[in-house]
Design an enzyme around this catalytic site. Structure first.
Site: not given
Ligand code: GLN
Length: 239
Positions: A95, A191
């Site tokens: 992510c 995740h």
């Molecule tokens: N800030 C990024 C987004 O919202 C990554 C979020 C994350 O790592 N879950 O896309």
């Protein structure tokens, strides 16, 4: 044998259980008698070629991503990471970490963040959050995870996706691609954490690291009954 896991920005980029990936890699090595050292690389830490045998880069919110993006350039860790991947060292980025390894990440607010340019892709914040369980069809078989991002990642021409979305949003919720693969580096939105429920992917990363460091090495099989049960129940529940 010994493997060093390079844990990138664990104090800033570690959300939705991502540190479970480090635990899974560590245990799957130790269960095979492979010594493991986890080395943290964050703001202020130096990193050079050969610092680690596998790199892990977790997810994070926009605010932390801005700090990390700046450090990747200022400390040259981004350049070192690219040269490590070019020599075949494996990496898993999830992510927010994945987004910073593309060409750029344009969040909702604040400056566009320059990426490392490892994955031929770019990310722009979308107008909705893509949240939920995700199932992906890949060369590792089915992969299951959990996603929570507003960023939409678009792969450039000739970029290799990690897989095809079966359930969930994936890179951008539009083109059914999920993640990106470049050499032995994998970026994705899963995740969860990803590796405990997807042992084939965990072992692939370990195998690649051993090959780079020691040449061809046969990785003894583990009894993955529990991992496979968790994997199958997630696939059944989420598909
Ligand atoms: N800030 C990024 C987004 O919202 C990554 C979020 C994350 O790592 N879950 O896309």
């Amino acid at each position: 044998m010994k493997l060093i896991i390079g844990y990138l920005y664990p104090d800033l980029m570690n959300i939705y259980g991502d540190t479970g990936n480090i635990i899974a890699l560590k245990k799957r090595c130790q269960w095979r008698g492979i010594e493991v050292v986890v080395k943290m690389f964050s703001i202020g830490n130096k990193m050079k070629t050969g610092s680690a045998d596998i790199y892990f880069f977790g997810g994070g919110q926009d605010q932390q991503q801005e700090l990390v993006a700046r450090d990747l350039v200022k400390s040259a860790k981004g350049k070192v990471l690219k040269s490590e991947i070019e020599r075949g060292v494996p990496l898993l980025a999830i992510c927010g970490g994945y987004q910073l390894l593309g060409d750029y990440y344009r969040p909702h607010q604040g400056p566009t963040l320059k990426g490392v340019g490892l994955f031929p892709a770019f990310t722009v914040a979308g107008d909705k959050r893509m949240i939920g369980n995700i199932v992906v069809d890949s060369k590792f078989g089915g992969l299951v995870g959990f996603e929570n991002h507003s960023g939409q990642t678009f792969l450039k021409e000739n970029a290799q996706p990690l897989g095809k979305v079966v359930k969930g949003f994936g890179n951008n919720g539009e083109d059914q691609t999920e993640g990106c693969v470049y050499k032995n580096a994998i970026g994705c939105y899963m995740h969860g954490s990803l590796l405990p429920k997807n042992p084939a992917l965990a072992d692939w990363l370990i195998q690649k690291a051993l090959e780079v460091k020691y040449g061809k090495v046969k990785l003894p099989k583990l009894n993955d009954q529990l991992e496979n049960q968790a994997h199958q129940s997630a696939i059944q529940k989420f598909s």
